[in-house]
Write a protein that holds these residues in place. Structure first.
Motif, mmCIF file in Angstrom:
data_model
loop_
_atom_site.group_PDB
_atom_site.id
_atom_site.type_symbol
_atom_site.label_atom_id
_atom_site.label_comp_id
_atom_site.label_asym_id
_atom_site.label_seq_id
_atom_site.Cartn_x
_atom_site.Cartn_y
_atom_site.Cartn_z
ATOM 1 N N MET A 89 0.715 -1.139 0.064
ATOM 2 C CA MET A 89 -0.019 -0.056 -0.054
ATOM 3 C C MET A 89 0.709 1.238 -0.186
ATOM 4 S SD MET A 89 -3.141 0.798 2.677
ATOM 5 C CE MET A 89 -3.796 -0.826 2.407
ATOM 6 N N THR A 90 0.566 2.408 -0.811
ATOM 7 C CA THR A 90 1.219 3.496 -0.884
ATOM 8 C C THR A 90 1.283 4.406 0.291
ATOM 9 O OG1 THR A 90 -0.446 4.800 -1.815
ATOM 10 C CG2 THR A 90 1.155 3.209 -3.316
ATOM 11 N N ASP A 91 1.847 5.748 0.491
ATOM 12 C CA ASP A 91 1.646 6.157 1.455
ATOM 13 C C ASP A 91 0.133 7.019 1.420
ATOM 14 O OD1 ASP A 91 3.963 6.198 2.454
ATOM 15 O OD2 ASP A 91 5.098 7.891 1.212
ATOM 16 N N GLN A 92 -0.445 6.870 0.226
ATOM 17 C CA GLN A 92 -1.947 7.701 0.122
ATOM 18 C C GLN A 92 -2.781 6.516 0.939
ATOM 19 O OE1 GLN A 92 -2.537 8.296 -4.070
ATOM 20 N NE2 GLN A 92 -2.657 10.386 -3.614
ATOM 21 N N ARG A 93 -3.909 7.140 1.606
ATOM 22 C CA ARG A 93 -5.060 6.037 2.163
ATOM 23 C C ARG A 93 -5.814 5.369 1.221
ATOM 24 N NH1 ARG A 93 -6.973 10.955 4.366
ATOM 25 N NH2 ARG A 93 -8.752 9.761 5.177
ATOM 26 N N HIS A 94 -5.974 4.550 1.362
ATOM 27 C CA HIS A 94 -7.160 3.743 0.588
ATOM 28 C C HIS A 94 -8.522 3.142 1.742
ATOM 29 C CE1 HIS A 94 -4.092 1.827 -2.247
ATOM 30 N NE2 HIS A 94 -3.991 2.971 -2.286
ATOM 31 N N ILE A 95 -9.286 3.793 1.312
ATOM 32 C CA ILE A 95 -10.824 3.666 2.278
ATOM 33 C C ILE A 95 -11.868 3.179 1.580
ATOM 34 C CG2 ILE A 95 -10.028 6.020 3.012
ATOM 35 C CD1 ILE A 95 -12.485 7.006 1.890
ATOM 36 N N ALA A 96 -12.698 2.513 2.488
ATOM 37 C CA ALA A 96 -13.934 1.995 1.833
ATOM 38 C C ALA A 96 -14.997 2.626 2.295
ATOM 39 C CB ALA A 96 -13.935 0.371 2.230
ATOM 40 N N ILE A 97 -16.273 2.833 1.746
ATOM 41 C CA ILE A 97 -17.441 3.324 2.082
ATOM 42 C C ILE A 97 -18.536 2.314 2.086
ATOM 43 C CG2 ILE A 97 -18.953 5.249 2.104
ATOM 44 C CD1 ILE A 97 -16.699 6.876 0.715
ATOM 45 N N ALA A 98 -19.314 2.177 3.072
ATOM 46 C CA ALA A 98 -20.477 1.692 2.706
ATOM 47 C C ALA A 98 -21.877 2.445 3.009
ATOM 48 C CB ALA A 98 -20.633 0.314 3.802
ATOM 49 N N GLY A 99 -22.758 2.618 2.100
ATOM 50 C CA GLY A 99 -23.779 3.547 2.172
ATOM 51 C C GLY A 99 -23.544 4.718 1.492
ATOM 52 N N ALA A 100 -22.907 4.665 0.561
ATOM 53 C CA ALA A 100 -22.598 5.783 -0.301
ATOM 54 C C ALA A 100 -23.764 6.410 -1.222
ATOM 55 C CB ALA A 100 -21.446 5.803 -1.237
ATOM 56 N N SER A 101 -24.863 5.779 -1.076
ATOM 57 C CA SER A 101 -26.076 6.358 -1.631
ATOM 58 C C SER A 101 -26.783 7.240 -0.828
ATOM 59 C CB SER A 101 -26.836 5.190 -2.295
ATOM 60 O OG SER A 101 -27.481 4.546 -1.249
ATOM 61 N N GLY A 102 -26.407 7.315 0.507
ATOM 62 C CA GLY A 102 -27.374 8.201 1.489
ATOM 63 C C GLY A 102 -26.943 9.575 1.557
ATOM 64 N N LEU A 103 -27.485 10.334 2.388
ATOM 65 C CA LEU A 103 -27.230 11.710 2.758
ATOM 66 C C LEU A 103 -25.446 11.683 3.385
ATOM 67 C CD1 LEU A 103 -30.218 13.399 4.235
ATOM 68 C CD2 LEU A 103 -29.284 13.745 1.986
ATOM 69 N N VAL A 104 -25.432 11.401 4.184
ATOM 70 C CA VAL A 104 -23.944 11.362 4.664
ATOM 71 C C VAL A 104 -22.950 10.644 4.054
ATOM 72 C CG1 VAL A 104 -22.476 11.187 6.803
ATOM 73 C CG2 VAL A 104 -24.589 11.980 7.193
ATOM 74 N N GLY A 105 -23.357 9.127 3.621
ATOM 75 C CA GLY A 105 -22.354 8.441 3.008
ATOM 76 C C GLY A 105 -21.989 9.004 1.531
ATOM 77 N N HIS A 106 -23.029 10.003 0.815
ATOM 78 C CA HIS A 106 -22.411 10.427 -0.452
ATOM 79 C C HIS A 106 -21.880 11.669 -0.269
ATOM 80 C CE1 HIS A 106 -23.479 10.897 -4.695
ATOM 81 N NE2 HIS A 106 -23.472 12.158 -4.640
#
Length: 216
Positions: A1-18
């Protein structure tokens, strides 16, 4: 993994997740944004990697640093207590477990203002039970956002507009000085930004109350 962060999102279709998704895509410190979804999120970006999954059986995830949990429903939409618990507790917990197995050390959660595993109110009790279950996973950092009523453009996301949110928005504007900060409605992007500000460096459990997030 590089110095950049890799993230995951669950719920990206909702208000906060989007909002988490859009802000993360604009963040130069994040190299990859993995979205777990049932349907495409209708966003295009070189950093975005969509994973259409069955949340009842989550496949192994790619290597990630952080996971953001923003999946939620309402009792009305769920139709029963069991169905509500299956979404708000079981799915979020399953995603967190899969993320930790993929190397995630930090978790950001969209919870509820009155979350409490001992609450007499079912909704708040389930939210509290999820917080406790995530704590038991012992991540390096766990950031729990407890917003009051959320404000945002649900219609633009293809969601039903909630009358209670519309009414609360206009009533609260009229009497805003009289409402304690933690109880004022809060715009979803502020909750998203507060999580993105705190999760990357969290080394313990942090609870963000609604008033604290108003200035995010």
């Amino acid at each position: 993994m590089t110095d950049q962060r890799h993230i995951a999102i669950a719920g990206a279709s909702g208000l906060v997740g989007h909002s988490i998704l859009l802000n993360a895509l604009d963040d130069p410190s994040i190299g990859e944004v993995h979205v777990l979804c049932r349907h495409p999120v209708k966003v295009s970006h070189p950093k975005l990697l969509e994973h259409q999954v069955d949340f009842q059986l989550i496949p192994p995830l790619p290597a990630i640093n952080e996971v953001y949990l923003a999946i939620g429903t309402t009792m009305h939409q769920a139709g029963s207590r069991a169905a509500f618990r299956a979404v708000d507790l079981a799915i979020n917990l399953a995603v967190a477990q899969a993320a930790i197995a993929a190397g995630a050390q930090r978790i950001g959660l969209v919870s509820a203002m009155a979350a409490n595993p001992k609450s007499p109110f079912f909704y708040n009790r389930v939210k509290g039970e999820l917080e406790a279950a995530l704590t038991d996973l012992s991540p390096q950092g766990l950031v729990i956002a407890r917003p009051s009523m959320l404000l945002g453009d649900r219609e633009a996301l293809g969601q039903l507009v909630r009358l209670s949110e519309t009414l609360t928005k206009y009533v609260s504007q009229a009497i805003k000085p009289l409402i304690p900060q933690n109880y004022r409605p809060i715009e979803a992007p502020k909750v998203a930004q507060a999580l993105l500000n705190h999760v990357p460096t969290a080394d313990r459990t942090i609870i963000l109350r609604s008033g604290e997030m108003q200035t995010a």
